[in-house]
Structure formats: structure tokens, C-alpha cells
Design a protein around this motif. Structure first.
Motif, mmCIF file in Angstrom:
data_model
loop_
_atom_site.group_PDB
_atom_site.id
_atom_site.type_symbol
_atom_site.label_atom_id
_atom_site.label_comp_id
_atom_site.label_asym_id
_atom_site.label_seq_id
_atom_site.Cartn_x
_atom_site.Cartn_y
_atom_site.Cartn_z
ATOM 1 N N CYS A 162 -55.031 -100.243 -21.951
ATOM 2 C CA CYS A 162 -54.937 -100.741 -20.576
ATOM 3 C C CYS A 162 -54.411 -99.658 -19.633
ATOM 4 C CB CYS A 162 -54.028 -101.977 -20.542
ATOM 5 S SG CYS A 162 -53.964 -102.803 -18.935
ATOM 6 N N ALA A 163 -53.361 -98.970 -20.050
ATOM 7 C CA ALA A 163 -52.780 -97.912 -19.213
ATOM 8 C C ALA A 163 -53.740 -96.736 -19.052
ATOM 9 C CB ALA A 163 -51.463 -97.439 -19.821
ATOM 10 N N MET A 164 -54.410 -96.375 -20.139
ATOM 11 C CA MET A 164 -55.366 -95.268 -20.071
ATOM 12 C C MET A 164 -56.545 -95.632 -19.174
ATOM 13 S SD MET A 164 -57.267 -93.145 -23.140
ATOM 14 C CE MET A 164 -57.721 -94.647 -24.018
ATOM 15 N N SER B 228 -48.212 -95.667 -26.611
ATOM 16 C CA SER B 228 -48.168 -96.619 -25.497
ATOM 17 C C SER B 228 -47.213 -96.143 -24.412
ATOM 18 C CB SER B 228 -47.743 -98.000 -26.001
ATOM 19 O OG SER B 228 -48.688 -98.511 -26.916
ATOM 20 N N LEU B 229 -46.056 -95.625 -24.822
ATOM 21 C CA LEU B 229 -45.090 -95.114 -23.841
ATOM 22 C C LEU B 229 -45.685 -93.976 -23.018
ATOM 23 C CD1 LEU B 229 -41.662 -95.020 -25.738
ATOM 24 C CD2 LEU B 229 -42.241 -96.381 -23.726
ATOM 25 N N GLN C 143 -64.403 -94.696 -26.261
ATOM 26 C CA GLN C 143 -65.094 -94.000 -25.185
ATOM 27 C C GLN C 143 -64.125 -93.466 -24.140
ATOM 28 O OE1 GLN C 143 -67.996 -97.112 -24.162
ATOM 29 N NE2 GLN C 143 -69.615 -95.784 -24.953
ATOM 30 N N LEU C 144 -63.133 -94.247 -23.778
ATOM 31 C CA LEU C 144 -62.142 -93.766 -22.813
ATOM 32 C C LEU C 144 -61.338 -92.607 -23.395
ATOM 33 C CD1 LEU C 144 -60.796 -97.105 -21.278
ATOM 34 C CD2 LEU C 144 -62.349 -95.456 -20.214
ATOM 35 N N SER C 145 -61.032 -92.676 -24.684
ATOM 36 C CA SER C 145 -60.313 -91.579 -25.330
ATOM 37 C C SER C 145 -61.132 -90.298 -25.294
ATOM 38 C CB SER C 145 -59.970 -91.945 -26.780
ATOM 39 O OG SER C 145 -59.058 -93.015 -26.831
ATOM 40 N N MET C 146 -62.452 -90.434 -25.504
ATOM 41 C CA MET C 146 -63.311 -89.261 -25.472
ATOM 42 C C MET C 146 -63.430 -88.698 -24.055
ATOM 43 S SD MET C 146 -66.323 -89.871 -28.307
ATOM 44 C CE MET C 146 -66.659 -91.602 -28.039
ATOM 45 N N VAL C 147 -63.528 -89.581 -23.074
ATOM 46 C CA VAL C 147 -63.551 -89.121 -21.673
ATOM 47 C C VAL C 147 -62.263 -88.363 -21.353
ATOM 48 C CG1 VAL C 147 -63.498 -89.874 -19.260
ATOM 49 C CG2 VAL C 147 -65.129 -90.908 -20.861
#
Length: 785
Positions: free
Chosen positions: A336-338, A377-378, A291-295
Motif C-alpha cells: 500500500c505504501a509503495m 513495511s517501516l 510489478q510495483l517492486s519491479m517498477v
């Protein structure tokens, strides 16, 4: 992926705006403006959402609410190999075995091949795992035979180092091949090839044996399928999560359960099968990540405004999980970073303390992602580090420093330069989020969709993919906006000619770039009036700046100020020259027209406020002119107090606040925060400009903050040291501005505060590497590269 194009004037990269302009204030428009309004009404009707667009939005909304995780043949195979407790001859999940039998491809493989039909290492690995599962229960002899012959035909792919494979492929594939041989399968592959790939695993294990880091231990547990009895399972089980899984991986959890029975691991797999049926995904749980990736994707492509309530629900849920330190967020560095970046940029109170476990490079290298030197991740850590709201955020500053260095090292790698993600890494390092024009970035992201989407995949296998509905809606939204883009620019061009601004020989003609800065940042369909106000005042401030710099005499400048001071009674003041008449008349008619529209929108008279903004600018410019003529050297404090006004962002940004669909109360305009927002924005712009224009202005006999700092230091400070000090002030102002913009409790409405931030981004892009306003073409081309 089709290239998104847009018509644009010569010398300007295409930009996107969206329909449609508000009808407020149309009754008082001139003939040119009335015709413009009529064309806009036609455009509005043309661009009304059609059935296809509604279908796309419905499809995306469904994905946002319930992300679809595709089945993983590889993970399903491993889950199917788990025996019933106490009965090693009976599968615990027979429905998974049946799924394998029913889902073999015509070519004998299992898994999903790449779109270009070439065989991937992921498919080879999945096929071998499915063959092992069928052999484990002695079913599907014909299926096994076809699977093995698929592997035989494509075995060269497994040995090809140029083909990217799943994480740990050089250990897991040989490990599964060795297991197949031990199980008595007749492998139709030459013995020399089998020995070659087994040797590859042996060399890989020897290379890693010298590393005793926590990251290496996590990696070995993560690829447990390829190690079997070679792995210390007591050590591996230390990575078990609260939900019973190892790394949220069904395959790793299944192989752990096979080698070392564990109630929690079995409960995890039972939950998984009950949730997904006969085939499991590659990672679970993964809902928050998806969901965060889609946002993030919706924001990247400029279509998030169509899903405001859905995004709010997702972020509320993610914030609740953040506060509870949910493993799904906290145990994966990229997620976590996103989450931190998206939540903070949407006004949620999240602390960088939750990223303290990767504050230094050694912490990162001790993690699984660090051991893998994971680019995703970086990148996420680097982008998160830029969302800093205070001067001394040691955690974010530390992350930004070491992650930036690692990304730059990767950019120098010849192998990485061949990857699709190279451009995304380069772009992130070159253009931090506070130095981008949003709509140009949207255009770039749509065109580079195939490059950055792989960064949204999980690290172990292809478990989640943004589908083409996102791109289709973004392209449609982008394309429909071009009618409005061209129409608004034509209106502005007519306005310039109608006001004779093109006849002023001293004035730079910057209409295209003034409009670009508006359209590339204020792009929502209902904000056309804000864009037009922004662009017109941008042109006028450029004209006035040139008038004070080179075009006007002392008498002409005094005449202009006197006319503005009188305003409604200006007829009593005689124009000193034709130049003064043109400049004042353009300001007068434009401000009155915008004032009437803004007053209608606000339900109160705000024209006088717009006049005050212009008068403040003219007086501050006059102060600088008098300083130069008298050769007065102000202190740095004197200079900056005046310069935040003379930098001329006031007439551009402040009137636009009245056109963003929010009620701007008079007490908000008089509030300390309103003034602070303006001063922080203007300070960033003034200092950025001074650092880039130091030499040019010095040659013209002008002083700015850099030269004044050197001058007042008595020779103890070099030019470079002064620029460094200015850069620190710029960073402090930018961070403090962002903090105010994101703060929820505020007398100034959030959409209004965002205009200050948008202008801050514009000046950072324009002046971070060169004087982009004087020569913007190269700067814009760089951002779209």
C-alpha cells in the motif's frame, strides 16, 4: 556483484550520464565545439543498443508483463495435504503430491538453498513439510527417508539463533516436528534435541501469551501451520479475505481448510492450482506487488526510461485497483505504501487518507507487520510519508514521525547493524528522496543491489525475486555512459579555457560540481544539450556571484550591467576593465550560442528571453551590493523578493527548459505557474543556503533571511527559532513545488517542470547539512556510502 566505476576528475565522485547529445545547432559551432560534436557522433554509433542489451530489455519486459512466481515446496506440501471432501483418504490435489515426489533435491531436501550452498531454515521447513505430505498419503517411502536424514544432518541449523528463518520458524518448525511424531514417523534425531526445539516453541508461545493485541492474533493465524488444534479456528477465520485466502498464503489457507472446511478457501486453492498447475507459489495474488517492486527497481537503477509504456500500463492498473480498494494493495502495508509513493510521484491523484489506518504507531503495532516490527513495511511507510504535497498533511506527517523514530531505534540495534539492510535503513533516514542526486543514487543502488533486493520479498517466505537481468542492464547502461561523461566534461573544460574563465583570480573553479549537478540529475540519453546548458550557466553564475561579492568594483559591476543591457549594441560601450571584458564576453558568446540552439529546437527566437534572465540576475545582485555598501537593512519581504532572483538559479534552470525535447510556448513562459515554479524552487534554495551560511555571511557583514528575522523581531526571536521558522518555510515551498510538478493539467510541460524539482533536490542535498557547494566532496561521498 561487480563494482560500477567511472572516470572522474580528482576530488569528484564518479557520476553517470547517458548517450547521446542532440545534433541541434551544430552548424554554428566553433572549432572546439565542432570537434566535440564529431566525437559525439562516434560515441553515438558505439553506444547503439547491441543484441545483448536488446535481449536484456526483452527479458525484463516479459517479467513486467507477467511476473514469474517460483514454486514454493512448503506451500505446495500443505496444499497437497488437503483431503477430498468426504474422503479423507484421497488427496484433493494429487498433482501436488506427484510434484513433491518428482522434485526432491539430490541431497534429500526440498526448497531452494541459498547461493552460497549453506542450508537455510526455509529449506529445513520445506523439507519437513514435504515429508509430512508424503506420510499423509503413505507414498514415497524412500523420499521420506532421504528427507528425514537431510534434516538429521542439518538439524543444528534449526537451533542456531544466528541464522535467519522464515516468519514464525520457532513455532512452525517445532509444530511440524511434533505433528510428524504424532503421525508415527521415526525421526532420526536425538531425543534431547527434539525436546530442546519443542521447548523453544513452548517458551515462544508463553512469551506471546501475555500479548492480546490484534497484531498478535493476526500473527498466530498467519503461522497456523505450527499450531494445529492449539489455535481457535473460529478466530483465525476472521482473517479470511474476499478471495477466500488467509493472508494470501496457500499454506495457511490449506491448513485452515484441513481443520475447518470452508467453501471459499477451497475455491481459492482450486483457482491457485488451475493457475499454476502442480506447484503453487508462496503468496497469491502477488502480481501488483511484483510489478510495483519491479517498477521501483527500474527507477532505483536508472533504467526505467527503457520501459516507459510498460510502466505506464502497470501504474494505470495499480491506480484502478487503488480506486477500487483492492485487497491485494490495501491489505499489505508495504504494498500500500509503495503503491501510494509510486503512483503519486508519477502524477496519479492518490490521497493519503488510504494510509490513515497506520497514521499512528498504535495502529501499526496492531497490524501483523507491526507485531513483527517488519523493516520492509517501516521503510516503505517512511518513504511514502516524504511524498507530501501540502503543508498540513497530518497523516503523512504522523507516519513520517513515528516510522522515522522506529527506524532510528532499529539502527541502534547491534543485531540490525549486522544485516545487509542496515545500510538501506541508514540511507533512507539520512537522505530523503528530495535530497538526492539521481544518478549517484542509481550507481549506489546497482552496487548495493544485494542489500536492498531482500526488502522486496514478501514477509512470510521467498516468493518473489528481482533477477540479475535488471542489474546486467543497469551496469551496461551505466558503463556505456562513461564515454559521454568524459567527452562532455572535456568539452566544458575547453570552453572554460577558451573563454579565459580560468584566468579570473577571484572566481571559484566549480566546473566539476556544476557539471555533476547536471549529469547526476539530467541523465537521459537525449538530454545532453540540457546538461551542457545547465553546466555552462552554472559556471557563469558562480563567476558572476564571485565578481559581485569580491572581484569587482562598483564601476566594474555597473559596466557589466550596461553591457548586458545593450547586448547587440554592446560595442558602443567601453569595457571598464579586462575582468569585465572576460566576464561579459563569456556570457555573451555562451548565451548567444545556447540561444541559437534553443531557438532552432523551439522553432522561435528565444535568445532575448535568455538575455532577460541574465539581466534580471545582474540587477538583483546589484541591489544586494548597494544594500551592503549603504548598510541598508531591508525587510524580510524585501530581501526575499530580491533574493529568489539573486540566488542565481534562473540562468541555470530556465534556459535548460528549452532543451528537454518539449515545445515551450511563449504563453507558458509568461504563465503564473512558470513564475511560481521558479520562485518556489529559488525560495527553498535561498533559505537552505541562508541557514547554512548564516555565520560565514555574518562575519562578512552580510545580512540574510535568518539575521533579518532576528533583527526585525526586536530581540524576541533567537537564531535557532529563526532557523526553525525558515525550515518550515522551506518545507512548505518544497511541498508546494512538488504539487505543481506532479499536477497533470498544466501550461508548462511535465519534463520542463521536472527541472525545477531536480534543482530543488540539488539544493536540498547541497545545503541540508552543510554548505555543499563550498565543500561538496564530503557531501557526495556521504550519499554514495
Amino acid at each position: 556483484m561487480p563494482t560500477v566505476t567511472a572516470a572522474a576528475p580528482a576530488g569528484c565522485s564518479p557520476c553517470v550520464v547517458t548517450p547521446a547529445r542532440s545534433s541541434r545547432g551544430r552548424a554554428s559551432l566553433s572549432g572546439v565545439a565542432r570537434a566535440y560534436a564529431e566525437r559525439r557522433l562516434v560515441a553515438e554509433n558505439i553506444s547503439l543498443p547491441n543484441k545483448h542489451k536488446e535481449e536484456l530489455e526483452t527479458g525484463i519486459r516479459s517479467q513486467l508483463r507477467r511476473p514469474q512466481l517460483p514454486p514454493s515446496s512448503y506451500d505446495t506440501a500443505w496444499v497437497s495435504m488437503v483431503p477430498m471432501r468426504g474422503s479423507h483418504q484421497t488427496p484433493c490435489f494429487p498433482q501436488c503430491v506427484e510434484w513433491i515426489l518428482q522434485n526432491q533435491q539430490d541431497d534429500g531436501s526440498w526448497g531452494v538453498n541459498q547461493s552460497d550452498s549453506s542450508v537455510s531454515k526455509d529449506v529445513l521447513l520445506s523439507t519437513l513439510a514435504c515429508v509430512l505430505a508424503l506420510k499423509r498419503w503413505n507414498v514415497g517411502r524412500e523420499n521420506m527417508w532421504r528427507g528425514l536424514h537431510f534434516i538429521e544432518r542439518n538439524f543444528s541449523v534449526a537451533m542456531d539463533e544466528q541464522v535467519t528463518g522464515p516468519i514464525g520458524f520457532n513455532i512452525t518448525f517445532p509444530g511440524l516436528l511434533s505433528l510428524a511424531i504424532d503421525m508415527g514417523l521415526e525421526i532420526p534425531i536425538r531425543q534431547t534435541d527434539v525436546c530442546g526445539i519443542l521447548h523453544l516453541r513452548e517458551m515462544e508461545l508463553k512469551r506471546q501469551a501475555v500479548d492480546s493485541s490484534s497484531g498478535r492474533k493476526a500473527y498466530m493465524a498467519c503461522i497456523a501451520e505450527g499450531l494445529g488444534n492449539m489455535l481457535d479456528w473460529d478466530e483465525a477465520m476472521k482473517f479470511q479475505r474476499k478471495n477466500g485466502s488467509l493472508f494470501s498464503s496457500p499454506s495457511t489457507t490449506a491448513v485452515a481448510l484441513i481443520h475447518k472446511y470452508n467453501d471459499q478457501a477451497l475455491q481459492y486453492l482450486n483457482l491457485l492450482v488451475s493457475e499454476f498447475g502442480s506447484a503453487v507459489p508462496a503468496m497469491y495474488p502477488l502480481k501488483i506487488h511484483c510489478q510495483l517492486s519491479m517498477v521501483d527497481a527500474l527507477e532505483k537503477m536508472g533504467i526505467s526510461q527503457h520501459f516507459v509504456s510498460d510502466i505506464e500500463s502497470i501504474l494505470d492498473m495499480a491506480y484502478s485497483c487503488w480506486l477500487q480498494k483492492d485487497e491485494e494493495i490495501m491489505m499489505d502495508i508495504a504494498t500500500c505504501a509503495m503503491a501510494f509513493r509510486l503512483l503519486r510521484m508519477n502524477g496519479y491523484n492518490v490521497s493519503s487518507d488510504e494510509l490513515s489506518h497506520v497514521a499512528g504507531p498504535s495502529n501499526f503495532h496492531d497490524s501483523l507487520q507491526g507485531y513483527l516490527n517488519d523493516t520492509k513495511s517501516l521503510l516503505e511507510l517512511y518513504k511514502a510519508s516524504k511524498v507530501s504535497l501540502s503543508e498540513n498533511d497530518l497523516i503523512l506527517d504522523g507516519i513520517g514521525s513515528w516510522s522515522g523514530n522506529l527506524l532510528k531505534d532499529k539502527l541502534c540495534s547491534s543485531r540490525v547493524q549486522k544485516d545487509l539492510i542496515f545500510g538501506e535503513m541508514e540511507y533512507a533516514v539520512k537522505f530523503p528522496f528530495y535530497a538526492t542526486l539521481e544518478r549517484l543514487e542509481h550507481k549506489r543502488n546497482i552496487e548495493h543491489f544485494d542489500a536492498w533486493v531482500p526488502l522486496m520479498l514478501t514477509t512470510k517466505s521467498l516468493s518473489f525475486r528481482i533477477n540479475q537481468e535488471f542489474v546486467a542492464l543497469a551496469v551496461e547502461d551505466f558503463s556505456s555512459s562513461q564515454y559521454v561523461y568524459q567527452d562532455e566534461l572535456q568539452h566544458l573544460d575547453s570552453w572554460v579555457k577558451e573563454n579565459k574563465l580560468d584566468q579570473l583570480q577571484f572566481a571559484r573553479q566549480k566546473l566539476t560540481y556544476c557539471y555533476l549537478s547536471a549529469a547526476a540529475t539530467i541523465f537521459s540519453s537525449e538530454l545532453s544539450d540540457a546538461r551542457i546548458s545547465w553546466a555552462k550557466n552554472g559556471v557563469l553564475t558562480t563567476v558572476v556571484d564571485d565578481f559581485f561579492d569580491v572581484g569587482g568594483s562598483k564601476e566594474e559591476l555597473e559596466s557589466l550591467i550596461a553591457l548586458v543591457e545593450k547586448w547587440h549594441a554592446h560595442h558602443a560601450v567601453e569595457f571598464y576593465s579586462e575582468q569585465v571584458k572576460i566576464v561579459f564576453s563569456a556570457i555573451y558568446t555562451t548565451v548567444n550560442h545556447l540561444g541559437a540552439m534553443a531557438s532552432a529546437a523551439q522553432g522561435r527566437d528565444v535568445t532575448n528571453h535568455l538575455v532577460e534572465i541574465w539581466l534580471d540576475l545582474l540587477r538583483s545582485m546589484m541591489v544586494e551590493t548597494e544594500w551592503q555598501r549603504s548598510q541598508y537593512v531591508p525587510t524580510v519581504e524585501e530581501y526575499m523578493t530580491n533574493a529568489v532572483v539573486s540566488f542565481a538559479l534562473g540562468p541555470i534552470v530556465l534556459p535548460a527548459l528549452y532543451f528537454v525535447g518539449q515545445e515551450v510556448l511563449e504563453q507558458a513562459v509568461k504563465d503564473e505557474e512558470y513564475d511560481k515554479l521558479f520562485r518556489l524552487m529559488s525560495t527553498s534554495g535561498r533559505l537552505l543556503n541562508d541557514c547554512q551560511s548564516f555565520k560565514r555571511e555574518g562575519n562578512q557583514g552580510k545580512l540574510n533571511s535568518v539575521s533579518l528575522l532576528v533583527l526585525h523581531s526586536g530581540g524576541s526571536m533567537s537564531i535557532e527559532a529563526a532557523k526553525k521558522a525558515m525550515q518550515k518555510s522551506i518545507d512548505v515551498s518544497r511541498r508546494e513545488l512538488l504539487r505543481l510538478v506532479l499536477r497533470k493539467e498544466s501550461p508548462v510541460p511535465r519534463p520542463c517542470k521536472e527541472l525545477f524539482w531536480k534543482m530543488c533536490k540539488i539544493v536540498h542535498l547541497f545545503y541540508s547539512q552543510t554548505d555543499g557547494f563550498s565543500s561538496p566532496k564530503e557531501m557526495i561521498q556521504q550519499q554514495q556510502a
